[in-house]
Write an enzyme that holds these catalytic residues in place. Structure first.
Site: not given
Length: 260
Positions: A7, A34, A146, A148, A217, A250-251
DNA sequence: ATGGTTGGTCGCCAA
């Protein structure tokens, strides 16, 4: 054969880092989530310069998924049948090396019980129905991206604090279990059993230096993928600021290797 | 319960 899921949280902002990941890890297939870029603004030329061809499913501002490969992809599919939120670009898949790679950007859900959470559950139900149909047809696959959803206590920095919260609720775990019931296993866990191996750290509150992360992930594989999976790693270094001018996503990228 | 940071886009929404 090497696959990576990442991501990137905006491909245009992260392009230099994506090129760095391609150079360092030399994946056969890179699955991005994303991307936050429309198909006409996708940076095909910069990726072609380093030998990668992309198939894309993007939209303005939000979501967006893409598959990059330098060895060619077959039978590309955009989205999936009966997607209840078809306008959102969250799924792209293609075949490579005898496996269908299904690249997911699962709905975040925001907070347990809110309307976005309800949408997340319905979307996962529809996705699981499609995956079940493919599996019933004998399709061998890797479902990655991802999710989530953090699978179990080992995948959360504070399990008691997170239990029942978004990414770590019972209903989300039911949907993950339903997907696994189609014969899919967590490929990372074939090679690592310990707690505290994360793939995402919130930008806020110094989460990365405190190692307040989650493993959301994932790469799930059908039996052939499981038997061929020779290793899996999370490129935690990529989440550091390091010497790069560009900031990290952030991933972190999740790397999965397969025997040919 | 709130807050904290980043990205896309330009006043906020989403994560």
């Amino acid at each position: 054969m090497r696959a990576i899921s990442w991501n990137v949280n905006s491909l245009r902002t992260r392009l230099e880092r994506v090129l760095g990941v391609l150079e360092r890890h030399q994946p056969d297939i890179l699955c991005l989530q994303e991307t936050k870029v429309t198909n006409d603004q996708f940076p095909h030329a910069a990726l072609a310069e380093v030998g990668y061809k992309a198939v894309v499913h993007g939209q303005k501002t939000y979501n967006g998924v893409a598959l990059l490969s330098k060895v060619g992809l077959e039978d590309v599919q955009i989205g999936f049948p009966n997607d209840p939120v078809e306008a959102e670009a969250r799924v792209i898949s293609a075949k490579l090396g005898g496996l269908r790679f299904i690249n997911l950007y699962v709905i975040n859900g925001k907070e347990v019980g809110c309307d976005k959470y309800v949408r997340k559950m319905g979307w996962l139900d529809a996705l699981n129905q499609w995956i079940g149909e493919l599996r019933a047809q004998g399709e061998e696959m890797v479902v990655l991206g991802d999710f989530n959803i953090a699978p179990d206590d080992r995948d959360v920095y504070d399990p008691e604090g997170w239990r029942g919260k978004i990414h770590f609720s019972e209903e989300e775990h039911q949907r993950l279990a339903a997907m696994q019931a189609h014969g899919l296993e967590d490929l990372y866990r074939l090679h690592h059993q310990e707690a505290g191996l994360f793939s995402w750290w919130d930008y806020r509150g110094g989460a990365f230096p405190r190692d307040h992360g989650l493993r959301i992930d994932l790469a799930l594989g059908s039996p052939e993928a499981v038997s061929r999976c020779s290793g899996s790693e999370i490129d935690r270094e990529e989440r550091k600021k390091g010497t790069w001018e560009a900031k990290p996503s952030d991933h972190a990228p999740v790397i999965v290797d397969f025997q040919e």
